[in-house]
Write a protein that holds these residues in place. Structure first.
Motif, PDB file in Angstrom:
ATOM      1  N   TYR A 176      57.015  28.351  29.360  1.00 53.06           N
ATOM      2  CA  TYR A 176      56.232  29.498  29.835  1.00 53.06           C
ATOM      3  C   TYR A 176      54.894  29.121  30.460  1.00 53.06           C
ATOM      4  O   TYR A 176      54.158  29.976  30.926  1.00 53.06           O
ATOM      5  N   HIS A 177      54.557  27.850  30.467  1.00 56.32           N
ATOM      6  CA  HIS A 177      53.315  27.398  31.096  1.00 56.32           C
ATOM      7  C   HIS A 177      53.463  27.526  32.613  1.00 56.32           C
ATOM      8  O   HIS A 177      54.502  27.172  33.179  1.00 56.32           O
ATOM      9  N   CYS A 178      52.432  28.049  33.268  1.00 58.64           N
ATOM     10  CA  CYS A 178      52.467  28.139  34.728  1.00 58.64           C
ATOM     11  C   CYS A 178      52.317  26.742  35.314  1.00 58.64           C
ATOM     12  O   CYS A 178      51.425  26.003  34.921  1.00 58.64           O
ATOM     13  N   SER A 179      53.174  26.419  36.241  1.00 58.11           N
ATOM     14  CA  SER A 179      53.216  25.052  36.744  1.00 58.11           C
ATOM     15  C   SER A 179      51.985  24.673  37.556  1.00 58.11           C
ATOM     16  O   SER A 179      51.617  23.504  37.629  1.00 58.11           O
ATOM     17  N   ASP A 180      51.325  25.662  38.147  1.00 62.51           N
ATOM     18  CA  ASP A 180      50.214  25.342  39.043  1.00 62.51           C
ATOM     19  C   ASP A 180      48.838  25.718  38.480  1.00 62.51           C
ATOM     20  O   ASP A 180      47.837  25.608  39.181  1.00 62.51           O
ATOM     21  N   CYS A 181      48.786  26.214  37.230  1.00 64.34           N
ATOM     22  CA  CYS A 181      47.502  26.548  36.622  1.00 64.34           C
ATOM     23  C   CYS A 181      47.662  26.599  35.112  1.00 64.34           C
ATOM     24  O   CYS A 181      48.771  26.716  34.612  1.00 64.34           O
ATOM     25  N   ASP A 182      46.541  26.503  34.401  1.00 62.97           N
ATOM     26  CA  ASP A 182      46.610  26.444  32.936  1.00 62.97           C
ATOM     27  C   ASP A 182      46.570  27.832  32.306  1.00 62.97           C
ATOM     28  O   ASP A 182      45.614  28.210  31.620  1.00 62.97           O
ATOM     29  N   TYR A 183      47.632  28.589  32.566  1.00 58.04           N
ATOM     30  CA  TYR A 183      47.810  29.902  31.938  1.00 58.04           C
ATOM     31  C   TYR A 183      49.252  30.041  31.480  1.00 58.04           C
ATOM     32  O   TYR A 183      50.163  29.382  32.008  1.00 58.04           O
ATOM     33  N   CYS A 184      49.416  30.936  30.500  1.00 63.36           N
ATOM     34  CA  CYS A 184      50.750  31.301  30.033  1.00 63.36           C
ATOM     35  C   CYS A 184      51.299  32.393  30.948  1.00 63.36           C
ATOM     36  O   CYS A 184      50.534  33.212  31.473  1.00 63.36           O
ATOM     37  N   SER A 185      52.611  32.432  31.116  1.00 60.66           N
ATOM     38  CA  SER A 185      53.222  33.457  31.971  1.00 60.66           C
ATOM     39  C   SER A 185      53.797  34.623  31.172  1.00 60.66           C
ATOM     40  O   SER A 185      54.293  35.589  31.762  1.00 60.66           O
ATOM     41  N   LEU A 186      53.739  34.554  29.848  1.00 65.86           N
ATOM     42  CA  LEU A 186      54.239  35.660  29.030  1.00 65.86           C
ATOM     43  C   LEU A 186      53.221  36.796  28.978  1.00 65.86           C
ATOM     44  O   LEU A 186      52.028  36.597  29.195  1.00 65.86           O
ATOM     45  N   ASP A 187      53.706  38.004  28.650  1.00 71.60           N
ATOM     46  CA  ASP A 187      52.808  39.151  28.486  1.00 71.60           C
ATOM     47  C   ASP A 187      52.022  39.046  27.183  1.00 71.60           C
ATOM     48  O   ASP A 187      50.850  39.426  27.117  1.00 71.60           O
ATOM     49  N   THR A 188      52.683  38.558  26.150  1.00 72.18           N
ATOM     50  CA  THR A 188      52.038  38.370  24.849  1.00 72.18           C
ATOM     51  C   THR A 188      52.573  37.084  24.240  1.00 72.18           C
ATOM     52  O   THR A 188      53.660  36.624  24.604  1.00 72.18           O
ATOM     53  N   VAL A 189      51.828  36.514  23.328  1.00 77.47           N
ATOM     54  CA  VAL A 189      52.315  35.365  22.558  1.00 77.47           C
ATOM     55  C   VAL A 189      52.024  35.609  21.085  1.00 77.47           C
ATOM     56  O   VAL A 189      51.137  36.392  20.742  1.00 77.47           O
ATOM     57  N   MET A 190      52.802  34.930  20.240  1.00 75.03           N
ATOM     58  CA  MET A 190      52.582  34.998  18.802  1.00 75.03           C
ATOM     59  C   MET A 190      51.967  33.675  18.345  1.00 75.03           C
ATOM     60  O   MET A 190      52.497  32.599  18.621  1.00 75.03           O
ATOM     61  N   ILE A 191      50.817  33.789  17.684  1.00 72.38           N
ATOM     62  CA  ILE A 191      50.166  32.610  17.121  1.00 72.38           C
ATOM     63  C   ILE A 191      50.378  32.618  15.610  1.00 72.38           C
ATOM     64  O   ILE A 191      50.300  33.674  14.975  1.00 72.38           O
ATOM     65  N   GLY A 192      50.656  31.448  15.061  1.00 70.71           N
ATOM     66  CA  GLY A 192      50.886  31.356  13.620  1.00 70.71           C
ATOM     67  C   GLY A 192      50.360  30.047  13.089  1.00 70.71           C
ATOM     68  O   GLY A 192      49.574  29.358  13.734  1.00 70.71           O
TER      69      GLY A 192
END
Ligand code: SF4
Length: 53
Positions: free
Chosen positions: A17-33
């Motif tokens: 889900y990492h964007c290939s051309d920038c340091d952002y996630c492409s998901l709408d939400t993520v779960m951190i644990g």
């Protein structure tokens, strides 16, 4: 091309889900644990939405 979610910065390039051309996630939400019983520092936490490429 993935749409970067500008609210979720991420540098884990090995994730699907990492964007290939920038340091952002492409998901709408993520779960951190955590993988610890009693997390005490940054490295105790994980992105549980991670999926290996
Ligand atoms: S799912 Fe987690 S590890 Fe993967 S790109 Fe998004 S924030 Fe980073």
């Amino acid at each position: 091309m993935e749409k970067p979610n500008r609210s979720i910065q991420c540098s884990v390039e090995q994730c699907t889900y990492h964007c290939s051309d920038c340091d952002y996630c492409s998901l709408d939400t993520v779960m951190i644990g955590t993988h610890e019983a009693n997390p005490t520092e940054q490295r105790c936490t994980d992105c549980l939405s991670f999926s290996a490429k």
